[in-house]
Motif scaffolding. Structure first.
Motif, mmCIF file in Angstrom:
data_model
loop_
_atom_site.group_PDB
_atom_site.id
_atom_site.type_symbol
_atom_site.label_atom_id
_atom_site.label_comp_id
_atom_site.label_asym_id
_atom_site.label_seq_id
_atom_site.Cartn_x
_atom_site.Cartn_y
_atom_site.Cartn_z
ATOM 1 N N ALA A 1 0.854 -1.186 0.000
ATOM 2 C CA ALA A 1 0.000 0.000 0.000
ATOM 3 C C ALA A 1 0.889 1.234 0.000
ATOM 4 O O ALA A 1 1.842 1.321 0.770
ATOM 5 C CB ALA A 1 -0.909 0.016 1.225
ATOM 6 N N VAL A 2 0.572 2.177 -0.885
ATOM 7 C CA VAL A 2 1.273 3.455 -0.938
ATOM 8 C C VAL A 2 0.343 4.511 -0.360
ATOM 9 O O VAL A 2 -0.757 4.719 -0.877
ATOM 10 C CB VAL A 2 1.664 3.824 -2.387
ATOM 11 N N VAL A 3 0.749 5.138 0.727
ATOM 12 C CA VAL A 3 -0.117 6.085 1.422
ATOM 13 C C VAL A 3 0.605 7.420 1.582
ATOM 14 O O VAL A 3 1.817 7.524 1.417
ATOM 15 C CB VAL A 3 -0.559 5.541 2.800
ATOM 16 N N GLY A 4 -0.165 8.427 1.922
ATOM 17 C CA GLY A 4 0.373 9.757 2.117
ATOM 18 C C GLY A 4 -0.690 10.800 1.850
ATOM 19 O O GLY A 4 -1.771 10.497 1.327
ATOM 20 N N ALA A 5 -0.403 12.035 2.221
ATOM 21 C CA ALA A 5 -1.348 13.125 2.015
ATOM 22 C C ALA A 5 -1.552 13.378 0.532
ATOM 23 O O ALA A 5 -0.764 12.932 -0.315
ATOM 24 C CB ALA A 5 -0.831 14.393 2.698
ATOM 25 N N ASN A 6 -2.618 14.098 0.198
ATOM 26 C CA ASN A 6 -2.842 14.480 -1.191
ATOM 27 C C ASN A 6 -1.631 15.248 -1.707
ATOM 28 O O ASN A 6 -1.106 16.123 -1.024
ATOM 29 C CB ASN A 6 -4.091 15.362 -1.306
ATOM 30 N N GLY A 7 -1.188 14.915 -2.915
ATOM 31 C CA GLY A 7 -0.042 15.590 -3.495
ATOM 32 C C GLY A 7 1.300 15.057 -3.043
ATOM 33 O O GLY A 7 2.344 15.649 -3.351
ATOM 34 N N SER A 8 1.302 13.932 -2.334
ATOM 35 C CA SER A 8 2.567 13.394 -1.822
ATOM 36 C C SER A 8 3.348 12.610 -2.871
ATOM 37 O O SER A 8 4.519 12.282 -2.645
ATOM 38 C CB SER A 8 2.310 12.506 -0.601
ATOM 39 N N GLY A 9 2.705 12.287 -3.997
ATOM 40 C CA GLY A 9 3.410 11.589 -5.064
ATOM 41 C C GLY A 9 2.952 10.166 -5.314
ATOM 42 O O GLY A 9 3.582 9.428 -6.087
ATOM 43 N N VAL B 1 -14.779 -4.783 -4.811
ATOM 44 C CA VAL B 1 -13.457 -4.535 -5.384
ATOM 45 C C VAL B 1 -12.365 -5.088 -4.466
ATOM 46 O O VAL B 1 -11.400 -5.711 -4.927
ATOM 47 C CB VAL B 1 -13.248 -3.033 -5.650
ATOM 48 N N GLU B 2 -12.510 -4.897 -3.153
ATOM 49 C CA GLU B 2 -11.520 -5.441 -2.220
ATOM 50 C C GLU B 2 -11.450 -6.966 -2.321
ATOM 51 O O GLU B 2 -10.364 -7.548 -2.266
ATOM 52 C CB GLU B 2 -11.846 -5.023 -0.793
ATOM 53 N N GLN B 3 -12.599 -7.605 -2.460
ATOM 54 C CA GLN B 3 -12.605 -9.064 -2.576
ATOM 55 C C GLN B 3 -11.863 -9.503 -3.836
ATOM 56 O O GLN B 3 -11.116 -10.493 -3.818
ATOM 57 C CB GLN B 3 -14.046 -9.589 -2.598
ATOM 58 N N MET B 4 -12.047 -8.765 -4.925
ATOM 59 C CA MET B 4 -11.350 -9.104 -6.164
ATOM 60 C C MET B 4 -9.848 -8.888 -6.032
ATOM 61 O O MET B 4 -9.044 -9.636 -6.598
ATOM 62 C CB MET B 4 -11.930 -8.310 -7.327
ATOM 63 N N MET B 5 -9.452 -7.865 -5.268
ATOM 64 C CA MET B 5 -8.027 -7.653 -5.019
ATOM 65 C C MET B 5 -7.447 -8.813 -4.221
ATOM 66 O O MET B 5 -6.338 -9.298 -4.509
ATOM 67 C CB MET B 5 -7.815 -6.326 -4.284
ATOM 68 N N GLN B 6 -8.182 -9.282 -3.225
ATOM 69 C CA GLN B 6 -7.729 -10.438 -2.454
ATOM 70 C C GLN B 6 -7.650 -11.678 -3.326
ATOM 71 O O GLN B 6 -6.692 -12.451 -3.250
ATOM 72 C CB GLN B 6 -8.667 -10.678 -1.273
ATOM 73 N N LYS C 1 -4.929 -2.048 6.085
ATOM 74 C CA LYS C 1 -4.754 -3.137 7.050
ATOM 75 C C LYS C 1 -5.219 -4.469 6.481
ATOM 76 O O LYS C 1 -4.597 -5.511 6.689
ATOM 77 C CB LYS C 1 -5.545 -2.841 8.328
ATOM 78 N N ARG C 2 -6.331 -4.444 5.742
ATOM 79 C CA ARG C 2 -6.909 -5.689 5.241
ATOM 80 C C ARG C 2 -6.113 -6.286 4.081
ATOM 81 O O ARG C 2 -6.045 -7.513 3.944
ATOM 82 C CB ARG C 2 -8.353 -5.447 4.791
ATOM 83 N N LEU C 3 -5.531 -5.449 3.245
ATOM 84 C CA LEU C 3 -4.997 -5.934 1.978
ATOM 85 C C LEU C 3 -3.480 -5.889 1.850
ATOM 86 O O LEU C 3 -2.916 -6.614 1.030
ATOM 87 C CB LEU C 3 -5.600 -5.131 0.823
ATOM 88 N N ALA C 4 -2.817 -5.029 2.616
ATOM 89 C CA ALA C 4 -1.377 -4.840 2.423
ATOM 90 C C ALA C 4 -0.561 -5.662 3.415
ATOM 91 O O ALA C 4 -0.993 -5.952 4.526
ATOM 92 C CB ALA C 4 -1.014 -3.366 2.552
ATOM 93 N N ARG C 5 0.630 -6.029 2.976
ATOM 94 C CA ARG C 5 1.614 -6.637 3.861
ATOM 95 C C ARG C 5 2.779 -5.672 4.113
ATOM 96 O O ARG C 5 3.582 -5.900 5.012
ATOM 97 C CB ARG C 5 2.153 -7.933 3.248
ATOM 98 N N ARG C 6 2.846 -4.638 3.284
ATOM 99 C CA ARG C 6 3.926 -3.650 3.388
ATOM 100 C C ARG C 6 3.336 -2.278 3.083
ATOM 101 O O ARG C 6 2.461 -2.158 2.216
ATOM 102 C CB ARG C 6 5.024 -4.023 2.392
#
Length: 247
Positions: A38-46, A167-172, A205-210
């Motif tokens: 998962a890539v997270v951050g504020a809006n505009g963080s890249g 969509v989350e189920q399809m990602m899993q 939390k549900r989908l990412a390992r990193r």
């Protein structure tokens, strides 16, 4: 014994400039098969820029970006790119472009649509679908071509709760499907990789390992998901986690 897989992405000191805006600054990271990031951050963080670099849509201004999965990856955007044709043809065309004959492509497209519960919509114009249906169609298309890597930019943004769950189920499901990599020296079955941006921390939390946290284009945190949520973090990342840093 832990099995070793070939690196899919290797970014080294990557900068991306848009005029006077530094979208990414000194980004270095590696991605291997089987990772869910998962890539997270504020809006505009890249976040979106990073995903586009990984998908070879943007070339680094400086630094190096190596990608072994380039021809076997798929990306889903916040607004899926769909052609003005039937739902079935949108999936079949992707398979035809991968080298399948049209009849076989249509058959496999139907299988993909049935998998995401859209078989009854095969003849509908893709542009007439709801937002949630369009994301499910984009996921069906991505699943059908069986990429080594799936990139997703805010895949559930603006969707209703039911569509988000779908969509989350399809990602899993995607992460549970091994793929045959043609990129290795000897083609072999390996787990897929998934990289997605999200503001939804529950989804992370549900989908990412990193988790990779970006701050003004820089990678500030790169940790296993449990350490990101439970361990000490730099101040900016801690504020983001508390919901105090959104823009």
């Amino acid at each position: 014994m832990t099995q070793s897989y070939e690196t899919l992405f290797d970014l080294r000191d990557v900068d991306v400039d848009f005029g006077g805006v530094h979208a990414l600054r000194g980004v270095s990271l590696t991605v291997r098969p089987g990772e869910s990031i998962a890539v997270v951050g504020a809006n505009g963080s890249g976040k979106s820029t990073l995903l586009r670099v990984l998908h070879c849509l943007i070339q680094p201004t400086r630094g190096q970006a190596f990608c072994t999965a380039r021809k076997h990856q798929a990306m889903l955007f916040q607004q899926p790119y769909l052609l003005r044709m039937s739902v079935l043809s949108n999936v079949a065309l992707a398979l035809w472009l991968r080298g399948l004959r049209w009849r076989e492509a249509r058959a496999k497209a139907r299988e993909a649509l049935e998998r995401v519960g859209m078989g009854d919509l095969a003849g509908r114009n893709a542009k007439a679908l709801s937002g949630g249906q369009q994301q499910r169609l984009a996921m069906a298309r991505a699943w059908a071509v069986k990429p080594d890597v799936l990139l997703l930019d805010e895949p559930t943004a603006s969707l209703d709760p039911h569509a988000k769950r779908d969509v989350e189920q399809m990602m899993q499901d995607f992460m549970q499907q091994p793929v045959v990599s043609a990129q290795a020296q000897t083609p072999a079955v390996q787990p897929p990789a998934m990289i997605f941006s999200s503001h939804n921390l529950g989804q992370v939390k549900r989908l990412a390992r990193r988790v990779i946290y970006l701050e003004r284009g820089r990678v500030v945190v790169d940790l296993p998901v449990q350490d990101f949520f439970d361990g000490p973090l730099p101040e900016a990342a801690s504020l983001f986690l508390k919901g105090e840093r959104i823009t």
